[in-house]
Write a protein that holds these residues in place. Structure first.
Motif, PDB file in Angstrom:
ATOM      1  N   THR A  27       0.676  -1.214   0.155  1.00  0.00           N
ATOM      2  CA  THR A  27      -0.097  -0.067   0.036  1.00  0.00           C
ATOM      3  C   THR A  27       0.866   1.237   0.042  1.00  0.00           C
ATOM      4  O   THR A  27       0.568   2.292  -0.584  1.00  0.00           O
ATOM      5  N   ALA A  28       1.935   1.052   0.550  1.00  0.00           N
ATOM      6  CA  ALA A  28       3.004   2.387   0.750  1.00  0.00           C
ATOM      7  C   ALA A  28       3.465   2.675  -0.794  1.00  0.00           C
ATOM      8  O   ALA A  28       3.619   3.699  -1.268  1.00  0.00           O
ATOM      9  N   PRO A  35      -1.218   8.598  -4.955  1.00  0.00           N
ATOM     10  CA  PRO A  35      -1.842   9.003  -3.693  1.00  0.00           C
ATOM     11  C   PRO A  35      -3.183   9.412  -3.643  1.00  0.00           C
ATOM     12  O   PRO A  35      -3.812   9.468  -2.664  1.00  0.00           O
ATOM     13  N   ASP A  36      -3.746   9.342  -4.720  1.00  0.00           N
ATOM     14  CA  ASP A  36      -5.227   9.543  -4.921  1.00  0.00           C
ATOM     15  C   ASP A  36      -5.849   8.398  -4.524  1.00  0.00           C
ATOM     16  O   ASP A  36      -7.008   8.585  -4.177  1.00  0.00           O
ATOM     17  N   LEU A  37      -5.427   7.054  -4.536  1.00  0.00           N
ATOM     18  CA  LEU A  37      -6.091   5.793  -4.413  1.00  0.00           C
ATOM     19  C   LEU A  37      -6.158   5.540  -2.863  1.00  0.00           C
ATOM     20  O   LEU A  37      -5.379   6.006  -1.849  1.00  0.00           O
ATOM     21  N   ASP A  38      -7.407   5.209  -2.243  1.00  0.00           N
ATOM     22  CA  ASP A  38      -7.697   4.681  -0.935  1.00  0.00           C
ATOM     23  C   ASP A  38      -7.420   3.152  -1.030  1.00  0.00           C
ATOM     24  O   ASP A  38      -8.174   2.384  -1.621  1.00  0.00           O
ATOM     25  N   THR A  39      -6.231   3.025  -0.323  1.00  0.00           N
ATOM     26  CA  THR A  39      -5.833   1.635  -0.397  1.00  0.00           C
ATOM     27  C   THR A  39      -6.254   0.554   0.814  1.00  0.00           C
ATOM     28  O   THR A  39      -6.051  -0.545   1.094  1.00  0.00           O
ATOM     29  N   VAL A  40      -7.267   1.323   1.572  1.00  0.00           N
ATOM     30  CA  VAL A  40      -7.767   0.515   2.782  1.00  0.00           C
ATOM     31  C   VAL A  40      -8.398  -0.857   2.237  1.00  0.00           C
ATOM     32  O   VAL A  40      -8.139  -1.835   2.789  1.00  0.00           O
TER      33      VAL A  40
END
Length: 179
Positions: A27-28, A35-40
């Protein structure tokens, strides 16, 4: 560069010493390039997948001590959970375990050769069969289920408190129901 949209989870008493894992690294990397992606979601499902694989391997080793694999355990455990007389049709077993009839036949053949179950004609359907746990199968499934649950409890207990385990179970139930 914007930080990822992931929100860190505050540490719990047992998770305070948890360091980053391979999923954090993935995810890093995404955060660095997107950086626009929500990787949760990626982190959640990545961890669920990795936990399932790791525990599947551990359970396979545990059941091997009893001379069976997870697939065979699933069959005899389904018969055991059905209650006395521990009998189901091959179709009922296939539906419960989400297996094709061919896949079920192979498992039943192996378990019957091992003396863990018996197939007999269905008294209510001339074309049907009934699959029943033998006494040996009943003893083996009870022993292997106890051993398997001990492994699962050990892993949960090493990482989570009892309330955390209960909360995780509730959250996973909600997630599963959404599918």
């Amino acid at each position: 560069m914007n930080p990822p949209k992931s929100t860190p989870v505050p540490p719990t008493p047992r998770s305070a010493d948890v360091s980053s894992d391979a999923v954090d690294a993935i995810t890093a990397q995404w955060a660095a390039v997107r950086p626009d992606l929500d990787t949760v979601p990626m982190a959640v499902y990545g961890r669920i997948y990795r936990i399932a694989r790791a525990m599947g391997d551990r359970m396979e080793k545990e059941y091997a001590r009893f001379g069976i694999g997870r697939g065979e355990f699933d069959v005899i455990a389904t018969l055991r959970r059905s209650g006395e007389p521990y009998t189901l049709s091959p179709r009922q077993l296939s539906a419960t375990l989400m297996l094709t009839t061919g896949g079920m036949t192979g498992r039943l053949d192996k378990l019957e050769r091992a003396g863990l179950l018996a197939r007999s004609p269905d008294p209510t359907d001339r074309r049907g069969l009934r699959v029943t746990l033998t006494e040996r199968g009943l003893r083996l499934v009870d022993e292997s289920a106890t051993a398997g649950l001990a492994v699962q409890a050990e892993v949960l207990g090493a990482a989570l408190t009892e309330p955390e385990s209960a909360q995780l179970s509730t959250l996973l139930r909600k997630l599963l129901a959404a599918h």
